[in-house]
Design an enzyme around this catalytic site. Sequence first.
Site, PDB file in Angstrom:
ATOM      1  N   LYS A  17      27.448 -21.401   8.354  1.00 19.05           N
ATOM      2  CA  LYS A  17      27.068 -22.035   9.682  1.00 19.05           C
ATOM      3  C   LYS A  17      26.809 -23.694   9.578  1.00 19.05           C
ATOM      4  CE  LYS A  17      23.980 -17.943  10.900  1.00 19.05           C
ATOM      5  NZ  LYS A  17      22.618 -17.499  11.151  1.00 19.05           N
ATOM      6  N   TYR A  57      27.091 -13.660  19.856  1.00 20.56           N
ATOM      7  CA  TYR A  57      25.547 -13.453  19.484  1.00 20.56           C
ATOM      8  C   TYR A  57      25.000 -12.755  20.586  1.00 20.56           C
ATOM      9  CZ  TYR A  57      24.928 -15.814  15.071  1.00 20.56           C
ATOM     10  OH  TYR A  57      24.852 -16.008  13.598  1.00 20.56           O
ATOM     11  N   ASN A 120      19.715 -20.628   8.895  1.00 20.65           N
ATOM     12  CA  ASN A 120      19.929 -20.145   7.505  1.00 20.65           C
ATOM     13  C   ASN A 120      21.164 -19.864   6.740  1.00 20.65           C
ATOM     14  OD1 ASN A 120      20.922 -18.303   8.952  1.00 20.65           O
ATOM     15  ND2 ASN A 120      19.314 -16.884   8.941  1.00 20.65           N
ATOM     16  N   HIS A 123      25.905 -16.297   8.250  1.00 19.89           N
ATOM     17  CA  HIS A 123      26.076 -14.945   8.839  1.00 19.89           C
ATOM     18  C   HIS A 123      26.782 -14.124   8.211  1.00 19.89           C
ATOM     19  CE1 HIS A 123      26.666 -12.119  12.001  1.00 19.89           C
ATOM     20  NE2 HIS A 123      27.807 -12.138  11.604  1.00 19.89           N
ATOM     21  N   GLU A 134      33.607  -8.045  14.772  1.00 20.68           N
ATOM     22  CA  GLU A 134      33.266  -9.491  14.582  1.00 20.68           C
ATOM     23  C   GLU A 134      34.724  -9.949  13.912  1.00 20.68           C
ATOM     24  OE1 GLU A 134      28.460  -9.465  13.940  1.00 20.68           O
ATOM     25  OE2 GLU A 134      29.852  -9.826  12.250  1.00 20.68           O
TER      26      GLU A 134
END
Length: 148
Positions: A17, A57, A120, A123, A134
């Site tokens: 990310k 998302y 965080n 993913h 995805e």
Amino acid sequence: MAQTPSHTLEQTLSIIKPDAVEQNQIGNIIEYFERDGLNVVAAKMIHLSTEQAKSFYAVHAEKPFYEDLVKFMTSGPALIMVLEGENAITRNREIMGATDPSKADAGTIRCDFATSIERNAVHGSDSAEAAKKEILFFFKPNEIFRRT
Ligand code: IDP
Ligand code: MG
């Protein structure tokens, strides 16, 4: 030499990310995957558009953190990868650690690189269905390395 049974060989989508890319942790994070036998078979760096992040998302559209998550995921480039290995989907989730880094086990990516439950670091697809969807969201079949 006997071939490794192929039935548990899986592919999963992984994203480093924008927080971790900004902190120049790409190499360090990929090391966690490779040392555990998850291999990078596709990769591209993308600065996601708002539309792409919202769509990716969409499952979280009703969550209170959705708008902030979309802003975060579009705040800079992310490294989008397909990881391949035995039980790759579950193992990737284990290597990543819990969503909330304060709850992530020692030695996981999120324990070592995440700075908050939102920022965080990574993913990872959470099921076989999600992985398929995805991966298709970001890659054409001919953009994924095939060893066979
Ligand atoms: P996961 O990434 O561990 O699968 P999800 O529940 O699918 O976690 O949430 C997607 C992403 O949304 C998380 O990785 C994190 O960046 C963000 N997120 C999840 N829960 C929260 C929250 O309570 N506050 C802020 N951001 C959150
Ligand atoms: Mg998730």
